[in-house]
Design a protein around this motif. Structure first.
Motif, mmCIF file in Angstrom:
data_model
loop_
_atom_site.group_PDB
_atom_site.id
_atom_site.type_symbol
_atom_site.label_atom_id
_atom_site.label_comp_id
_atom_site.label_asym_id
_atom_site.label_seq_id
_atom_site.Cartn_x
_atom_site.Cartn_y
_atom_site.Cartn_z
ATOM 1 N N ALA A 187 47.878 -23.216 36.089
ATOM 2 C CA ALA A 187 46.518 -23.181 36.418
ATOM 3 C C ALA A 187 45.964 -24.458 37.100
ATOM 4 O O ALA A 187 45.236 -24.477 37.928
ATOM 5 C CB ALA A 187 45.869 -22.833 35.003
ATOM 6 N N PHE A 188 46.276 -25.655 36.374
ATOM 7 C CA PHE A 188 45.663 -26.821 36.686
ATOM 8 C C PHE A 188 46.124 -27.226 38.031
ATOM 9 O O PHE A 188 45.335 -27.639 38.989
ATOM 10 C CB PHE A 188 46.053 -27.868 35.710
ATOM 11 N N ASP A 189 47.330 -26.991 38.410
ATOM 12 C CA ASP A 189 47.926 -27.589 39.636
ATOM 13 C C ASP A 189 47.760 -26.465 40.948
ATOM 14 O O ASP A 189 48.082 -26.830 42.011
ATOM 15 C CB ASP A 189 49.426 -28.057 39.701
ATOM 16 N N ASN A 190 47.375 -25.043 40.331
ATOM 17 C CA ASN A 190 47.240 -24.246 41.492
ATOM 18 C C ASN A 190 45.860 -23.972 42.017
ATOM 19 O O ASN A 190 45.440 -22.761 42.663
ATOM 20 C CB ASN A 190 48.116 -22.992 41.021
ATOM 21 N N THR A 191 44.883 -24.541 41.495
ATOM 22 C CA THR A 191 43.543 -24.184 41.758
ATOM 23 C C THR A 191 42.671 -25.596 42.042
ATOM 24 O O THR A 191 43.233 -26.672 41.707
ATOM 25 C CB THR A 191 42.813 -23.586 40.558
ATOM 26 N N GLY A 192 41.580 -25.499 42.683
ATOM 27 C CA GLY A 192 40.910 -26.554 42.979
ATOM 28 C C GLY A 192 41.442 -27.379 44.005
ATOM 29 O O GLY A 192 41.984 -26.755 45.254
ATOM 30 N N PRO A 193 41.348 -28.503 44.154
ATOM 31 C CA PRO A 193 41.732 -29.561 45.308
ATOM 32 C C PRO A 193 43.063 -29.849 45.301
ATOM 33 O O PRO A 193 43.752 -30.298 46.043
ATOM 34 C CB PRO A 193 40.909 -30.593 45.272
ATOM 35 N N LEU A 194 43.809 -29.561 44.023
ATOM 36 C CA LEU A 194 45.108 -30.099 43.745
ATOM 37 C C LEU A 194 46.265 -29.519 44.636
ATOM 38 O O LEU A 194 47.013 -30.045 45.164
ATOM 39 C CB LEU A 194 45.587 -29.773 42.276
ATOM 40 N N PRO A 195 46.101 -28.108 44.794
ATOM 41 C CA PRO A 195 47.501 -27.606 45.904
ATOM 42 C C PRO A 195 47.583 -28.457 47.105
ATOM 43 O O PRO A 195 48.293 -28.786 47.655
ATOM 44 C CB PRO A 195 47.023 -25.990 45.959
ATOM 45 N N ALA A 196 46.146 -28.505 47.685
ATOM 46 C CA ALA A 196 46.323 -29.084 49.073
ATOM 47 C C ALA A 196 46.423 -30.880 48.918
ATOM 48 O O ALA A 196 47.293 -31.238 49.778
ATOM 49 C CB ALA A 196 44.616 -29.063 49.598
ATOM 50 N N ALA A 197 46.330 -31.460 47.971
ATOM 51 C CA ALA A 197 46.267 -32.743 47.457
ATOM 52 C C ALA A 197 47.971 -33.178 47.361
ATOM 53 O O ALA A 197 48.675 -34.020 47.781
ATOM 54 C CB ALA A 197 45.852 -33.372 46.616
ATOM 55 N N LEU A 198 48.698 -32.193 46.436
ATOM 56 C CA LEU A 198 49.979 -32.306 46.234
ATOM 57 C C LEU A 198 50.840 -31.963 47.499
ATOM 58 O O LEU A 198 51.971 -32.493 47.768
ATOM 59 C CB LEU A 198 50.471 -31.330 45.206
#
Length: 337
Positions: free
Chosen positions: A178-189
């Motif tokens: 949930a945390f890594d797959n939503t918001g700005p994190l997928p793009a950042a990672l």
């Protein structure tokens, strides 16, 4: 007069300027066109994969909402989880979670390594364009395509998961799915692994070995990130003084992530909840009385912190990405070919 009339009626044989008011499509030119043309297969694959993923998510969410509406959404009945099938959510979360690794390997690693290996870099640098412009354009166009693709998928997945985000039945909001797959994190990672792959390819100059090393780098990033994720939040504490029996736990906000729970003594100290785990209930009660335990203490991170934690984490990852990109340009300016 006849000659002038004939010339005036003659159709132009060359390329004529566009008529006033006639719209011309947006077209890439110069270095942007060259980079897009060279890597268009990878770019179109990313964009197409993102589009297909979004379509599948829209269909799956519609099915989920039909189920939830049958249980009174948004005020869901307590038994809504009994027959809820979260298989597709799990699969989507798994696939999106692998996205930074896959894109880093297949887009980042070959971006410069392929040009250095087959001699394209020498050809490009023999032209009038500078190395810095070439590197910056490669990184810029690639970063734009990656950011657009991953952000669209992240927004769609977050939209799908949001109706059940307060429940930990599928996965907790602070966990990777949930945390890594939503918001700005997928793009950042993904940007970090892609630019890292570009740097690795630049240094190793061989596509295959660069892809292998990028895989190790991307996995290391995921492992390191999983250790950092929870530390981005501010841990709050709530206590009670109603003993340790049934119904004595202090209330926490819905969807909160429980970090730890302890006994609270009359002096306000915290002791581990397992410190009075005796063989019998009588012995346990005697231990609690001797320690002057009066209630519970719960440490938690509320769901309301999720967005701020994600943006803080994304800013750290993007700063690392910017640092690697600067290294690629500075190193490549003098030592690329």
């Amino acid at each position: 007069m006849s000659t002038m009339t004939t010339a005036g009626n003659q159709a132009p044989t060359g390329s004529a300027p566009a008529a006033p008011g006639r719209a011309r499509g947006l077209r890439l030119g110069g270095m942007n066109w060259l980079v897009w043309r060279q890597h268009r297969a990878a770019y179109w694959t990313l964009l197409a994969a993102a589009a297909v993923t979004v379509v599948l998510i829209v269909v799956a969410r519609q099915q989920m909402m039909t189920y939830l509406d049958g249980y009174g959404y948004p005020q869901l009945k307590p038994d809504w989880e009994d027959r809820f099938n979260h298989r597709w959510l799990d699969i989507a979360a798994l696939v999106i979670g692998y996205m930074p690794i896959l894109v880093g390997i297949f887009v980042g690693a070959p971006l410069l390594a392929g040009d250095l290996e087959n001699g394209t870099a020498k050809l490009v640098n023999s032209q009038s364009a500078s190395r810095v412009r070439w590197l910056a354009t490669k990184l810029g166009v690639t970063a734009l395509v990656v950011a657009v693709s991953t952000t669209v998928v992240a927004v769609a997945f977050g939209w799908w998961w949001t109706p059940i985000k307060t429940s930990s039945y599928v996965f907790s909001w602070i966990e990777g799915p949930a945390f890594d797959n939503t918001g700005p994190l997928p793009a950042a990672l993904t940007l970090l692994t892609v630019v890292g792959g570009v740097a690795i390819g630049m240094l190793l100059r061989r596509t295959l070995i660069s892809m292998v090393v990028t895989f190790g780098f991307a996995v290391a990033v995921q492992v390191a990130w999983s250790q950092v994720r929870q530390s981005l939040g501010t841990v709050l504490t709530v206590t009670s003084d109603k003993g340790v029996g049934d119904g004595s736990m202090p209330p926490v906000p819905e969807g909160a992530y429980i970090v730890d729970q302890s006994y609270v003594t009359s002096s306000g100290d915290f002791i581990g909840w397992g410190s009075c785990a005796e063989a019998t209930e009588k012995a346990s009660n005697a231990c609690l009385e001797q320690a002057h335990v009066v209630g519970w203490g719960i440490e938690y991170i509320p769901l309301s912190q999720m967005a701020s934690m994600q943006w803080l984490g994304a800013s750290i990852l993007l700063a690392l990405t910017a640092g690697i990109a600067a290294f690629v340009i500075l190193w490549g300016r003098k030592r690329l070919v």
